[in-house]
Design an enzyme around this catalytic site. Sequence first.
Site, mmCIF file in Angstrom:
data_model
loop_
_atom_site.group_PDB
_atom_site.id
_atom_site.type_symbol
_atom_site.label_atom_id
_atom_site.label_comp_id
_atom_site.label_asym_id
_atom_site.label_seq_id
_atom_site.Cartn_x
_atom_site.Cartn_y
_atom_site.Cartn_z
ATOM 1 C CD GLU A 1 -3.003 -0.939 0.291
ATOM 2 O OE1 GLU A 1 -3.189 0.185 -0.221
ATOM 3 O OE2 GLU A 1 -3.683 -1.921 -0.018
ATOM 4 C CB CYS B 1 -1.634 7.214 0.961
ATOM 5 S SG CYS B 1 -3.071 6.483 1.753
HETATM 6 P P1 NAD Z 1 8.511 4.658 4.591
HETATM 7 O O1 NAD Z 1 8.501 3.820 3.374
HETATM 8 O O2 NAD Z 1 9.691 5.531 4.808
HETATM 9 O O3 NAD Z 1 8.407 3.763 5.907
HETATM 10 C C1 NAD Z 1 7.323 2.901 6.130
HETATM 11 C C2 NAD Z 1 7.756 1.802 7.071
HETATM 12 O O4 NAD Z 1 8.755 1.014 6.444
HETATM 13 C C3 NAD Z 1 8.371 2.294 8.383
HETATM 14 O O5 NAD Z 1 7.923 1.468 9.423
HETATM 15 C C4 NAD Z 1 9.864 2.111 8.151
HETATM 16 O O6 NAD Z 1 10.595 1.924 9.325
HETATM 17 C C5 NAD Z 1 9.885 0.861 7.296
HETATM 18 N N1 NAD Z 1 11.064 0.713 6.441
HETATM 19 C C6 NAD Z 1 11.803 1.686 5.861
HETATM 20 N N2 NAD Z 1 12.781 1.137 5.099
HETATM 21 C C7 NAD Z 1 12.643 -0.202 5.194
HETATM 22 C C8 NAD Z 1 13.325 -1.310 4.619
HETATM 23 N N3 NAD Z 1 14.366 -1.163 3.800
HETATM 24 N N4 NAD Z 1 12.877 -2.558 4.910
HETATM 25 C C9 NAD Z 1 11.826 -2.748 5.725
HETATM 26 N N5 NAD Z 1 11.149 -1.736 6.301
HETATM 27 C C10 NAD Z 1 11.544 -0.480 6.037
HETATM 28 O O7 NAD Z 1 7.156 5.466 4.559
HETATM 29 P P2 NAD Z 1 6.633 6.548 5.610
HETATM 30 O O8 NAD Z 1 7.413 7.803 5.399
HETATM 31 O O9 NAD Z 1 6.572 5.968 6.956
HETATM 32 O O10 NAD Z 1 5.121 6.751 5.127
HETATM 33 C C11 NAD Z 1 4.759 7.662 4.152
HETATM 34 C C12 NAD Z 1 4.468 6.975 2.848
HETATM 35 O O11 NAD Z 1 3.484 5.964 3.034
HETATM 36 C C13 NAD Z 1 3.878 7.904 1.812
HETATM 37 O O12 NAD Z 1 4.452 7.646 0.546
HETATM 38 C C14 NAD Z 1 2.417 7.537 1.802
HETATM 39 O O13 NAD Z 1 1.737 7.877 0.632
HETATM 40 C C15 NAD Z 1 2.490 6.080 2.039
HETATM 41 N N6 NAD Z 1 1.198 5.593 2.566
HETATM 42 C C16 NAD Z 1 0.439 4.743 1.804
HETATM 43 C C17 NAD Z 1 -0.806 4.335 2.255
HETATM 44 C C18 NAD Z 1 -1.683 3.398 1.465
HETATM 45 O O14 NAD Z 1 -2.562 2.774 2.063
HETATM 46 N N7 NAD Z 1 -1.529 3.257 0.165
HETATM 47 C C19 NAD Z 1 -1.273 4.790 3.464
HETATM 48 C C20 NAD Z 1 -0.487 5.664 4.194
HETATM 49 C C21 NAD Z 1 0.763 6.041 3.738
#
Ligand code: NAD
Length: 510
Positions: free
Chosen positions: A233, A267
């Site tokens: 997502e 998002c």
């Molecule tokens: P992010 O990708 O930086 O981090 C998300 C999660 O992934 C965190 O828990 C982080 O610690 C973990 N993570 C980071 N790198 C990783 C790796 N290499 N391996 C495993 N885990 C890892 O995203 P964010 O900044 O926390 O969230 C914002 C983003 O999420 C935006 O792009 C937003 O649009 C998206 N989002 C999508 C939805 C949806 O349902 N489609 C909903 C909310 C947010």
Amino acid sequence: MEALEVMNPISGDTIGFVNTTPLHTTTLMYDQARKAFNIWQNKSIKERLHYISKLKHTIVEQLEEGIDIIHQDAGKPKVEAITADLFTVLDTIAYLEKHAEKTLKIQKAKTPIALIGKKSYTSYHPRGVVLVISPWNYPFQLAMNPVINALLAGNCVILKPSEVTPLVGQWMESLFEQAGFPEHVIQVAHGGKELGAKLVSEKPDYIFFTGSDRTGKMIQQEAAKHLIPTSLELGGKDPMIVFQDAHFDRAVRGALWGSLTNYGQVCMSVERIYVEKKIYESFILELKNELQKLKTEPSDDADLGSMTFENQLQVVQNHVTSAVSKGAKIFSGNRSTLHEQKGMRIEPVILTNVNHEMEAIQEETFGPVINVIPFENEAEVIQLANDTRYGLSASVWSKDLNKAKRVAGRLAAGSVVVNDVIITIANPYLPFGGIKDSGIGRYHAQVGLQIFCHQKSIMVDRGIKKSEVNWFPYEGKLPHFKNFITSWYGKRKNVIKFLSSYFQLLRKSK
Ligand code: NAD
């Protein structure tokens, strides 16, 4: 032991620390989860629901505390903490209490005439240990919803909440404890991306990831090495299309809320507004008026909270600065109160004179920036709306519902709302997810439970015949198979010829 700093984004103050999970303990977590799975998978859905319902009551009993924790940790208004984070989780549980048993029950399947005498059905079986990795913008909803569905489907879960909102992660862990789940059925790992990557490398049986498309693609690559199924997502750049016949005031208010709820860190945020040329100027004027009415003073009635994550603040500022340097016009409410604090509150802005060459229109901004672009006609606006690598959600505004639905059908997005924004995610009966760089898969509704299961197909023969028509020996069967096919699938069905070829085949299979 290292600790995650808890920072209140509104005040900029450090308000606590949460201990991280040491990297070397992840193998043990998986071992414990796999042991717990042996018992948890054999519980009935009713038994599992008992824990989930207890979780629901625990959340309601601690509503005040939950609102405060989410508000302080993410910097969002209390009204948004209750409506978008807490309510949606409670509503999901209520939906599951009603529908989970039916969704996962054995489903009869038809058996075609060529397989006469057999019965078919499918059944759902939990996958094993599910890894849920969640983001900071809706730190409660986006972690709890997949976790609850995965647990209810019979899996054990390891949840890694975002390191940016660790207080919410800690609260969720305590809620699971209070709900009394059996040991290691649900474990919470606190930490950053290194921990996330380590948990992925431990080969879970399913990964449910919500976050940026950059991280999602990395996780997908790792998962592919072991063919681990995933749901991703990811981000969005949602368009809002306003036709001149839309309810004007409603469209302006919808544009403002859709762009600025959760400070634009959604998002499904409205990130691009396309307004039909005839009403473009008056739309901008009214948008500016309404923007200035929003309450920003920190209080229970505040409309706007704050940015949550410092890195995202930088992205927002870069997009705005770059757009202005390329000719965009900027309007802001100039609220001095937003600048007086040391937290992460920046001025929401309206950008006009923007175009599709700009980062602010192409990349996810995830902040309080409202881009408005005029359009001439339906064909043009569909092309503009689809001109993005993302495809999460969209909205169409018109009193002509036929037109609105026609346009909705042509938008490249996982969901579309007519005359409203974002709200599809609040309907637990609707599947949710994106296309293109917005992700892979769907959750919520029936599919939200079913993704956490293997679907097994079962066919039952009573086992009283000695042989089958398609088994050896093949001698003399070819002409009868030809007749079987031509009489049944040919232009004119010939039942007598079909039955006769079938009986010949049966005779040769004795
Ligand atoms: P992010 O990708 O930086 O981090 C998300 C999660 O992934 C965190 O828990 C982080 O610690 C973990 N993570 C980071 N790198 C990783 C790796 N290499 N391996 C495993 N885990 C890892 O995203 P964010 O900044 O926390 O969230 C914002 C983003 O999420 C935006 O792009 C937003 O649009 C998206 N989002 C999508 C939805 C949806 O349902 N489609 C909903 C909310 C947010």
